[in-house]
Design an enzyme around this catalytic site. Structure first.
Site, PDB file in Angstrom:
ATOM      1  N   HIS A 111       0.912  -1.226   0.169  1.00 13.33           N
ATOM      2  CA  HIS A 111       0.071  -0.048   0.023  1.00 13.33           C
ATOM      3  C   HIS A 111       0.863   1.461   0.163  1.00 13.33           C
ATOM      4  O   HIS A 111       2.001   1.378   0.666  1.00 13.33           O
ATOM      5  CB  HIS A 111      -1.022  -0.041   1.395  1.00 13.33           C
ATOM      6  N   ASP A 112       0.451   1.952  -0.705  1.00 15.99           N
ATOM      7  CA  ASP A 112       1.001   3.547  -0.664  1.00 15.99           C
ATOM      8  C   ASP A 112       2.377   3.614  -1.341  1.00 15.99           C
ATOM      9  O   ASP A 112       3.076   4.542  -1.113  1.00 15.99           O
ATOM     10  CB  ASP A 112       0.934   4.230   0.648  1.00 15.99           C
ATOM     11  N   GLY A 165       5.108  -0.919   3.003  1.00 13.20           N
ATOM     12  CA  GLY A 165       4.216   0.160   2.436  1.00 13.20           C
ATOM     13  C   GLY A 165       4.954   1.479   2.458  1.00 13.20           C
ATOM     14  O   GLY A 165       5.943   1.577   3.101  1.00 13.20           O
TER      15      GLY A 165
END
Length: 263
Positions: A121-122, A139
């Site tokens: 994520h991200d 992340g």
């Protein structure tokens, strides 16, 4: 004209471009937009709020746009954005963003993600990036352009890897890697410049020589603190784009330390 296998499942909310090919037993669901000339092989999964550009290839059993492995995620709307001409090989996983990272996972153009690669994520991945087999990004990792990450390597959350850098196989990267750097090891250290990559990308001998000189000066601990060295070198190399890219990269370091040579 699109070519869709009869066993593929495509929800009505999905938007397909032209000349898209979707193989057997693939599932495409959610708010997905797929550009022109993409090929999705059998048994692939694409879901979530995912926007995909043109000319991408998704191989069997890859999973794109699924919710993140983050306990702070509470089903808020988040997205995955993918550019053009990328290849996601078998069992590659790409997770959507979270509130803590602007709700976006972003991948650029012309990247190759080999078998088992993971983009968490991200993450923000640039152009012409290669993740070899089972390389993993935690992340909020930033990967700049023309980076190669060797197989079975793990990049710690919030780490930045500068453009044209290389990470050797089976490395653990806990600190930022400077542009043009070459890092490897169980707890990786900087081994010098990515000379092979620089030569392959047609950097001149003079440009490489200047980068090597600057590298030695940046990490020469006998010459004051690193901030003092950077200030001095900023003036010396103010007209050299490659060296200034390295200097500015280090100056921006905030969440992580900079990966440095052992000696």
């Amino acid at each position: 004209m699109n070519k869709i296998h009869p066993t593929a499942i495509i929800e009505n909310s999905v938007k397909l471009g032209n000349n898209v090919e979707i193989g057997a037993y693939s599932v495409i669901s959610g708010n997905v937009t797929i550009g022109d000339n993409c090929k999705i092989y059998n048994h692939a999964s694409i879901t979530g709020k995912t926007t995909i550009g043109n000319g991408n290839k998704f191989f069997p059993f890859c999973s794109i746009g699924i919710i993140p492995q983050d306990l702070k995620f509470h089903n808020e709307e988040s997205s995955t954005i993918i550019g053009d001409n990328n290849s996601f090989r078998e069992h590659t996983t790409v997770h959507s963003g979270t509130e803590g990272g602007g709700h976006k996972t972003i991948i650029g153009n012309n990247c190759l993600f080999m078998v088992g690669a993971h983009i968490a994520h991200d993450c923000n991945v640039g152009n012409n990036v290669i993740l070899a087999n089972n390389a993993t990004l935690a992340g909020h990792v930033v990967i700049e352009n023309h980076v190669i990450i060797g197989g079975l390597s793990a990049i710690h959350q919030f780490v930045r890897i500068g453009s044209h850098a290389m990470v050797g196989g089976m490395s653990g990267i806990e600190s930022d890697v400077i542009p043009y750097g070459n890092a490897f090891g169980e707890r990786a250290s900087l081994q010098g410049l990515n000379l092979i990559g620089l030569k392959r990308r047609s950097f001149t001998r003079e440009a490489i020589s200047i980068l090597r000189e600057a590298f030695d000066e940046i990490f020469d601990k006998s010459q004051g603190t690193i901030n003092q060295r950077l200030e001095s070198l900023s003036e010396k190399y103010k007209n050299n784009d490659e060296v200034m890219q390295v200097i500015n990269f280090i100056k921006k370091a905030d969440n992580r330390a900079i990966c440095q040579p052992k000696k």
